[in-house]
Design a protein around this motif. Sequence first.
Motif, short mmCIF file in Angstrom:
data_model
loop_
_atom_site.label_atom_id
_atom_site.label_comp_id
_atom_site.label_asym_id
_atom_site.label_seq_id
_atom_site.Cartn_x
_atom_site.Cartn_y
_atom_site.Cartn_z
N GLN A 44 86.09 -73.57 0.26
CA GLN A 44 84.82 -73.50 0.98
C GLN A 44 84.84 -72.31 1.93
O GLN A 44 85.73 -72.18 2.76
N LEU A 45 83.84 -71.43 1.79
CA LEU A 45 83.73 -70.26 2.66
C LEU A 45 82.45 -70.39 3.48
O LEU A 45 81.49 -71.05 3.08
N PRO A 46 82.41 -69.75 4.66
CA PRO A 46 81.19 -69.80 5.47
C PRO A 46 79.99 -69.25 4.71
O PRO A 46 80.12 -68.43 3.80
N THR B 140 79.22 -65.56 2.76
CA THR B 140 80.46 -64.88 2.37
C THR B 140 80.85 -65.28 0.94
O THR B 140 80.48 -66.35 0.46
N GLU B 141 81.57 -64.39 0.30
CA GLU B 141 82.01 -64.64 -1.07
C GLU B 141 83.26 -63.81 -1.34
O GLU B 141 83.36 -62.66 -0.91
N ARG B 142 84.19 -64.40 -2.04
CA ARG B 142 85.43 -63.71 -2.41
C ARG B 142 85.50 -63.69 -3.92
O ARG B 142 85.62 -64.73 -4.56
N PHE B 143 85.42 -62.49 -4.50
CA PHE B 143 85.28 -62.42 -5.95
C PHE B 143 86.50 -62.95 -6.69
O PHE B 143 86.40 -63.46 -7.81
N SER B 144 87.67 -62.88 -6.08
CA SER B 144 88.87 -63.42 -6.73
C SER B 144 88.74 -64.93 -6.96
O SER B 144 89.39 -65.48 -7.86
N LEU C 151 76.80 -53.61 -9.23
CA LEU C 151 77.67 -53.63 -8.07
C LEU C 151 79.06 -53.18 -8.51
O LEU C 151 79.60 -53.70 -9.49
N ILE C 152 79.63 -52.19 -7.82
CA ILE C 152 80.99 -51.72 -8.11
C ILE C 152 81.89 -52.26 -7.02
O ILE C 152 81.79 -51.87 -5.85
N HIS C 153 82.78 -53.19 -7.38
CA HIS C 153 83.55 -53.89 -6.36
C HIS C 153 84.78 -54.53 -6.99
O HIS C 153 84.79 -54.87 -8.18
N ASN C 154 85.83 -54.67 -6.21
CA ASN C 154 86.93 -55.56 -6.59
C ASN C 154 87.51 -56.15 -5.33
O ASN C 154 87.27 -55.66 -4.22
N ASP C 155 88.29 -57.21 -5.50
CA ASP C 155 88.79 -57.97 -4.36
C ASP C 155 90.25 -57.64 -4.05
O ASP C 155 90.93 -58.40 -3.36
N ALA C 156 90.72 -56.50 -4.57
CA ALA C 156 92.10 -56.10 -4.30
C ALA C 156 92.21 -55.52 -2.89
O ALA C 156 91.21 -55.25 -2.23
N GLN C 157 93.44 -55.30 -2.45
CA GLN C 157 93.65 -54.72 -1.12
C GLN C 157 93.02 -53.33 -1.04
O GLN C 157 92.46 -52.94 -0.01
N HIS C 158 93.12 -52.57 -2.14
CA HIS C 158 92.56 -51.22 -2.19
C HIS C 158 91.64 -51.09 -3.39
O HIS C 158 91.97 -51.53 -4.50
N PHE C 159 90.49 -50.45 -3.19
CA PHE C 159 89.50 -50.30 -4.25
C PHE C 159 90.07 -49.52 -5.43
O PHE C 159 90.03 -49.98 -6.57
N SER C 160 90.62 -48.34 -5.19
CA SER C 160 91.24 -47.55 -6.25
C SER C 160 92.01 -46.38 -5.65
O SER C 160 91.48 -45.67 -4.78
N LYS D 167 81.84 -60.40 3.13
CA LYS D 167 80.39 -60.23 3.07
C LYS D 167 79.97 -59.07 2.17
O LYS D 167 78.77 -58.78 2.06
N LEU D 168 80.93 -58.41 1.53
CA LEU D 168 80.60 -57.24 0.71
C LEU D 168 79.68 -57.62 -0.46
O LEU D 168 78.67 -56.96 -0.69
N ILE D 169 80.02 -58.68 -1.19
CA ILE D 169 79.22 -59.02 -2.37
C ILE D 169 77.83 -59.51 -1.98
O ILE D 169 76.82 -59.07 -2.55
N THR D 170 77.75 -60.39 -0.99
CA THR D 170 76.45 -60.94 -0.63
C THR D 170 75.53 -59.86 -0.06
O THR D 170 74.34 -59.81 -0.39
#
Length: 328
Positions: free
Chosen positions: A1-3, A6-10, A66-75, A218-221
Amino acid sequence: QLPEGTERFSLTRRTLTPIASNRAASLWSLPGDLRLVEFHSKANALTGESMAIVRQAAEDHGTGILIHNDAQHFSAGVDLNRFADFIAREAWGEMDAFLNDFQQAVAALKYCPVPVVGAPSGLSLGGGFEVLLHCDRLLTHANSVLGLVESGVGVVPGGGGVKTTYQRWFEATGDAETAAWETWMQIGYGKTGESPEQATKLRYFRPGHDETVMNRDKLITRASAMIRDMAPGYTPPEPPKMTLPGQAIFAKMDAFMADGLAKGWFKPHNKTTAMEIATIVVNTSSDAPLEVTEQDMFDRERAAFLRLAKTPETKGWINAMLSGAAIE
């Protein structure tokens, strides 16, 4: 459960089936018929497979991308092992084709008929940042580091990074010589923006156009909301019109590097690399300004990249980077 908000793609991705997927990247469908491009190779280093998913997203684009990933670093950029292999085999045609495919993938992303938002976190460098440069807008996490660092291994950005940096400086200043000099300096030094404020000075972040958030969940939302806001009446950007300065400034660049070399600021191959960057942003064949298209700039990037890749110094620098040895 997230606030709420918010969303975590992983976590989200566990309930989804990708539209397409390979070892390096996946294309997902999100609510509202949005598409999400996720890189997931080692360090999210970009390969031909990564760019195939980018190209597929531009074709199967839904209502926005949307260009996104949930890793520590994008690329961390394009996979250097791929270029080391090209160089070892002297496979120059394959290298040129790889770069061209990368360029056409980001161009397809830029001109697809729906909004595209890049939402990175952590390091977004080299080829990874070139993908972001071709998005309509950026939504960056506050810890994002943006920049083009290819000169550090003796090559130039070959996926539209020089082109877009020059375009932004040219549009901001209206002066071809100023745009060429600023582009040459920041790409030659491999400057990065380690905050939105620093990235703004490099024209990599555009306040009032791009946005930043403190909470990466909050990146995805927020990015999804940005796409929905942009979608009504959206039209792709017009191809840019750019003018390169005549060769007089090339002599100024050469003199700057010669002086730095004499003072011990640079290695000889730094000068070689810098002057190849100059060939992209300067009309080296005439004193007259030169009008160029976006494809002309792509072609100039690839030509400079290949000339550098054929030098023993660039081969040595890339191998040293991959092995963790000091660059001579």
